[in-house]
Design a protein around this motif. Structure first.
Motif, PDB file in Angstrom:
ATOM      1  N   LEU A  64      -8.097  -1.573 -53.318  1.00 51.89           N
ATOM      2  CA  LEU A  64      -6.776  -1.184 -53.802  1.00 51.89           C
ATOM      3  C   LEU A  64      -5.819  -2.370 -53.806  1.00 51.89           C
ATOM      4  N   ALA A  65      -5.846  -3.160 -52.731  1.00 51.19           N
ATOM      5  CA  ALA A  65      -4.932  -4.298 -52.622  1.00 51.19           C
ATOM      6  C   ALA A  65      -5.212  -5.348 -53.692  1.00 51.19           C
ATOM      7  N   GLN A  66      -6.469  -5.627 -53.935  1.00 50.64           N
ATOM      8  CA  GLN A  66      -6.810  -6.598 -54.974  1.00 50.64           C
ATOM      9  C   GLN A  66      -6.407  -6.073 -56.345  1.00 50.64           C
ATOM     10  N   SER A  67      -6.646  -4.788 -56.585  1.00 55.45           N
ATOM     11  CA  SER A  67      -6.256  -4.186 -57.867  1.00 55.45           C
ATOM     12  C   SER A  67      -4.749  -4.250 -58.058  1.00 55.45           C
ATOM     13  N   ALA A  68      -4.008  -3.969 -56.988  1.00 58.64           N
ATOM     14  CA  ALA A  68      -2.548  -4.008 -57.068  1.00 58.64           C
ATOM     15  C   ALA A  68      -2.053  -5.430 -57.342  1.00 58.64           C
ATOM     16  N   PHE A  69      -2.664  -6.400 -56.693  1.00 61.67           N
ATOM     17  CA  PHE A  69      -2.266  -7.798 -56.909  1.00 61.67           C
ATOM     18  C   PHE A  69      -2.542  -8.223 -58.349  1.00 61.67           C
ATOM     19  N   ASP A  70      -3.622  -7.735 -58.932  1.00 60.80           N
ATOM     20  CA  ASP A  70      -3.999  -8.092 -60.302  1.00 60.80           C
ATOM     21  C   ASP A  70      -3.199  -7.323 -61.353  1.00 60.80           C
ATOM     22  N   ASP A  71      -2.444  -6.316 -60.928  1.00 59.03           N
ATOM     23  CA  ASP A  71      -1.726  -5.439 -61.846  1.00 59.03           C
ATOM     24  C   ASP A  71      -0.601  -6.190 -62.570  1.00 59.03           C
ATOM     25  N   ALA A  72      -0.347  -5.789 -63.818  1.00 57.96           N
ATOM     26  CA  ALA A  72       0.647  -6.480 -64.648  1.00 57.96           C
ATOM     27  C   ALA A  72       2.072  -6.339 -64.132  1.00 57.96           C
ATOM     28  N   CYS A  73       2.345  -5.353 -63.292  1.00 54.02           N
ATOM     29  CA  CYS A  73       3.699  -5.164 -62.765  1.00 54.02           C
ATOM     30  C   CYS A  73       4.015  -6.095 -61.592  1.00 54.02           C
ATOM     31  N   ARG A  74       2.994  -6.603 -60.929  1.00 53.27           N
ATOM     32  CA  ARG A  74       3.195  -7.370 -59.702  1.00 53.27           C
ATOM     33  C   ARG A  74       4.064  -8.620 -59.869  1.00 53.27           C
ATOM     34  N   PRO A  75       3.931  -9.411 -60.947  1.00 53.29           N
ATOM     35  CA  PRO A  75       4.749 -10.629 -61.046  1.00 53.29           C
ATOM     36  C   PRO A  75       6.250 -10.368 -61.094  1.00 53.29           C
ATOM     37  N   GLY A  76       6.657  -9.161 -61.488  1.00 55.26           N
ATOM     38  CA  GLY A  76       8.081  -8.852 -61.555  1.00 55.26           C
ATOM     39  C   GLY A  76       8.708  -8.530 -60.219  1.00 55.26           C
ATOM     40  N   ASN A  77       7.905  -8.377 -59.188  1.00 51.67           N
ATOM     41  CA  ASN A  77       8.454  -8.014 -57.884  1.00 51.67           C
ATOM     42  C   ASN A  77       9.430  -9.076 -57.395  1.00 51.67           C
ATOM     43  N   PRO A  78      10.576  -8.681 -56.817  1.00 54.79           N
ATOM     44  CA  PRO A  78      11.568  -9.686 -56.408  1.00 54.79           C
ATOM     45  C   PRO A  78      11.089 -10.611 -55.305  1.00 54.79           C
ATOM     46  N   ARG A  79      10.144 -10.162 -54.514  1.00 54.03           N
ATOM     47  CA  ARG A  79       9.576 -10.995 -53.451  1.00 54.03           C
ATOM     48  C   ARG A  79       8.146 -11.348 -53.820  1.00 54.03           C
ATOM     49  N   ASP A  80       7.826 -12.630 -53.818  1.00 56.12           N
ATOM     50  CA  ASP A  80       6.456 -13.039 -54.082  1.00 56.12           C
ATOM     51  C   ASP A  80       5.545 -12.487 -52.993  1.00 56.12           C
ATOM     52  N   THR A  81       4.354 -12.084 -53.399  1.00 58.24           N
ATOM     53  CA  THR A  81       3.478 -11.391 -52.462  1.00 58.24           C
ATOM     54  C   THR A  81       2.062 -11.950 -52.539  1.00 58.24           C
ATOM     55  N   SER A  82       1.167 -11.337 -51.784  1.00 59.25           N
ATOM     56  CA  SER A  82      -0.233 -11.768 -51.740  1.00 59.25           C
ATOM     57  C   SER A  82      -1.103 -10.546 -51.516  1.00 59.25           C
ATOM     58  N   VAL A  83      -2.390 -10.716 -51.711  1.00 61.20           N
ATOM     59  CA  VAL A  83      -3.331  -9.615 -51.448  1.00 61.20           C
ATOM     60  C   VAL A  83      -3.219  -9.172 -49.997  1.00 61.20           C
ATOM     61  N   GLU A  84      -3.086 -10.136 -49.110  1.00 60.73           N
ATOM     62  CA  GLU A  84      -3.017  -9.822 -47.678  1.00 60.73           C
ATOM     63  C   GLU A  84      -1.770  -8.995 -47.353  1.00 60.73           C
ATOM     64  N   GLU A  85      -0.633  -9.351 -47.942  1.00 58.55           N
ATOM     65  CA  GLU A  85       0.588  -8.604 -47.660  1.00 58.55           C
ATOM     66  C   GLU A  85       0.542  -7.209 -48.272  1.00 58.55           C
ATOM     67  N   ILE A  86      -0.044  -7.085 -49.453  1.00 57.53           N
ATOM     68  CA  ILE A  86      -0.192  -5.759 -50.059  1.00 57.53           C
ATOM     69  C   ILE A  86      -1.139  -4.899 -49.217  1.00 57.53           C
TER      70      ILE A  86
END
Length: 382
Positions: free
Chosen positions: A352-374
């Motif tokens: 789930l975390a890897q899928s979420a990180f790869d999702d097209a919506c993720r780059p718009g998040n105001p805080r940069d994130t990572s698979v580990e944080e997700i």
């Protein structure tokens, strides 16, 4: 860099708006409709309300109902073939995001056959032609798919959702009639309403947000916060408010993007068939806490729009907590679960975390994130 804003050519709002379908069909010279609607809406007579308008005005149509709650590649492929055989020249999409997303994909492929491999539409596909003209009639107050340039299709083979972004897919006409939403059960009303709130909040804090989109998102938060409880109780005022509020949110987020609430919700729909609005509602407060430090003073205005009193006298920490608490309370008041314990299997979190990180919506998040944080955000919720 210039900011771009794309909206429908025309939209109608209010009780009885579906009657304007006949006006639009006549004015635009359309001949035959390809009506996309899911089987339950047909079964319970909701789709029939639009069909009655067509039939009473002598307009022909073909009905397509092979649409799942999380529409699949197969739903799109069979829809493309059905459209080709139908002789239709426009589409009427009746339903929530499922019907409209299916209609958008069908319409794009018909006019851009080089993208007949549905997977090739993922992300920002450089299509050349506008899709088949779509008249979109929402039956849920949540997705705002009738005014967005986005659609989501499930790749069932890979257990993942494909987010597709294409200015060519926006419906030419949106018919936002609260009477079309009156038959929604309480649970669906709550889930789709919280989806709309998520759109408004994520759109307001996303990296792409600017003054014009902020205007729409803050107003949407205000309308949804005062209307959703009433809509769940099926009051006319609540239904009308949610019909408008979710559309206003869509006007904004379609043009500036979302964040990791949606990124984390999408794989839940793909893997477990979790209703999208439920997933968003559960995840939203946790991600708001995670994003707070990257949002400046925006939570102050979210808290105000949510109806929190005394915000001007609060510290940064206090108004951020107030905004999150107001979202939690609204979610609880309309019956949304507080966590993902009954949905997520712990052994699936890495996927789930890897899928979420790869999702097209993720780059718009105001805080940069990572698979580990997700991964940690999912773990907080199970």
């Amino acid at each position: 860099m210039a900011n771009r804003f794309i909206l429908n050519e025309t939209s109608y709002h209010g009780k009885g708006a579906i009657n304007h379908i006949a006006d639009e069909v006549s004015t635009r010279g359309f001949k035959k409709a390809f009506v996309c609607s899911d089987p339950d809406l047909v079964k319970f007579g909701v789709t029939q309300k639009v069909i009655d308008v067509l039939e009473s005005n002598g307009y022909t149509y073909e009905l397509y109902t092979n649409i799942k709650p999380n529409p699949t590649i197969e739903n799109v492929q069979t829809g493309v073939e059905a459209f080709k055989k139908s002789g239709a020249d426009y589409i009427i999409a009746i339903g929530g995001g499922s019907s409209m997303d299916t209609a958008k994909a069908i319409g794009i492929i018909i006019k851009n056959p080089e993208y007949e491999d549905v997977r090739s539409l993922e992300g920002v596909a450089p299509t050349k032609n506008k899709c088949v003209p779509i008249l979109a009639v929402p039956t849920t107050a949540g997705t705002a798919a009738e005014v967005t340039i986005n659609y989501v299709i499930t790749d069932a083979e890979k257990n993942r959702k494909m987010v597709c972004v294409d200015p060519h897919d926006i419906p030419v006409v949106a018919i936002v009639d609260p009477d079309m939403m009156a038959s929604m059960p309480k649970g669906l009303t709550a889930a789709t309403g919280m989806d709309a709130l998520t759109h408004a909040i994520e759109g307001y804090i996303t990296k792409g947000a600017w003054e014009l989109s902020d205007m729409f998102h803050l107003k949407a938060i205000e309308i949804i916060a005062r209307s959703l409880r009433g809509a769940v109780d099926n009051t006319d005022e609540g239904r009308e408010g949610m019909a408008l509020g979710q559309y206003v949110a869509g006007m904004g987020f379609s043009n500036v993007g979302l964040g990791i609430v949606h990124s984390m919700a999408h794989p839940l729909g793909a893997l477990y068939d979790t209703p999208h609005g439920v997933a968003n509602a559960i995840i939203l407060p946790t991600v708001m806490e995670y994003n707070a430090s990257a949002t400046g003073d925006k939570y102050k205005y979210i808290a105000k729009a949510m109806g929190v009193e005394g915000v001007d006298g609060m510290s940064v920490e206090e108004y951020r907590k107030a905004a999150i608490d107001a979202v939690k309370k609204l979610s609880a008041d309309v019956g949304i679960p507080a966590d993902l314990k009954d949905i997520v299997k712990v052994e699936d979190i890495s996927f789930l975390a890897q899928s979420a990180f790869d999702d097209a919506c993720r780059p718009g998040n105001p805080r940069d994130t990572s698979v580990e944080e997700i991964t940690e955000l999912y773990r907080k919720l199970v």
